[in-house]
Design a protein around this motif. Structure first.
Motif, PDB file in Angstrom:
ATOM      1  N   CYS A 113       0.828  -1.203   0.000  1.00  0.00           N
ATOM      2  CA  CYS A 113       0.000   0.000   0.000  1.00  0.00           C
ATOM      3  C   CYS A 113       0.863   1.254   0.000  1.00  0.00           C
ATOM      4  O   CYS A 113       2.063   1.206   0.279  1.00  0.00           O
TER       5      CYS A 113
ATOM      6  N   VAL B 237       0.493   5.189   1.725  1.00  0.00           N
ATOM      7  CA  VAL B 237      -0.197   6.054   2.674  1.00  0.00           C
ATOM      8  C   VAL B 237       0.532   7.390   2.659  1.00  0.00           C
ATOM      9  O   VAL B 237       1.755   7.416   2.542  1.00  0.00           O
TER      10      VAL B 237
ATOM     11  N   TRP C  26      -4.851   6.901   3.668  1.00  0.00           N
ATOM     12  CA  TRP C  26      -4.603   5.763   2.784  1.00  0.00           C
ATOM     13  C   TRP C  26      -4.795   6.214   1.336  1.00  0.00           C
ATOM     14  O   TRP C  26      -5.763   6.893   1.012  1.00  0.00           O
TER      15      TRP C  26
END
Lengths: 117, 111
Positions: A35, A37, A47
């Motif tokens: 991910c 962020v 996010w």
């Protein structure tokens, strides 16, 4: 030991493009979602995007959908964030993070992106 | 993808206990046991404190604990220490998707 080494931040003009990289080591890269962020100046964590372990599925925050693209390269264990049509409000420290399952159990050191003319 | 609601700041004296709340909805906090908490010292990478509402990763002090009731999750810190001064963020996965939402963050001051 899990390590996420980020690169690629810097100054970009509004409307321009930038690609962030995150080189992963210390774990089986193909087993985990990854991910991005971010944290804008004086603001909280947000996010931005996620990519599944297989790379087949991607998700984006509404604020970046259609402008940012997340991808991963299993040959180099690297995850990327391609940022297009960058806006001033994209200015932030961007963190790469490894998803343990439904959490972020390891983080990169962060890289600053400044969108300004 | 609306941000979860946290108090902007909390404070406590060394040795005391504090609790930080995190309110969402049935689509995130209330619907799934996927709440996590992070400690963030400015200039450093965030650190995972709690996952799956109440589980602690290896190496995280037992002074940190998490719970949930309905649409509100909570992080408790006991026996406050000076080094606990930091920003704390809750986060919830949106169910069985790779979509997350963070809280606005809570600044903890140790008096």
């Amino acid at each position: 030991e899990v390590q996420l080494l980020q690169s690629g931040g810097g100054l970009v003009q509004p409307g321009g493009s930038l690609r962030l990289s995150c080189a992963a080591s210390g774990f089986t890269f193909t087993n985990y979602a990854m991910c991005w962020v971010r944290q804008a100046p004086g603001k909280g964590l947000e996010w931005v995007s996620a990519i599944s372990a297989s790379g087949e599925y991607t998700n984006y925050a509404d604020s970046v959908k259609g402008r940012f693209t997340i991808s991963r390269d299993t040959s180099t264990n690297t995850v990327y964030l391609q940022m297009n049509s960058v806006r001033a409000d994209d200015t932030a420290v961007y963190y790469c993070a490894k998803s343990g399952w439904k959490d972020f159990d390891s983080w990169g050191q962060g890289t600053l992106v400044t969108a300004s003319s | 993808q609306s941000a979860l609601t946290q108090p902007a700041s909390v404070s406590g004296s060394p040795g005391q206990s504090i609790t930080i709340s995190c309110t969402g909805s049935s689509s995130d906090v209330g619907g799934y046991n996927y709440v996590s908490w992070y400690q963030h010292h400015p200039g450093k990478a965030p650190n995972l404190l709690i996952y799956d509402v109440s589980k602690r990763p290896s190496g995280v002090s037992s002074r940190f604990s998490g719970s949930k009731s309905g649409n509100t999750a909570s992080l408790s810190i006991s026996s406050l220490q000076a080094e606990d001064a930091a920003d704390y963020y809750c986060c919830s996965s949106m169910g069985n998707t790779n979509v997350w939402v963070f809280g606005g963050g809570t600044s903890l001051t140790v008096l």
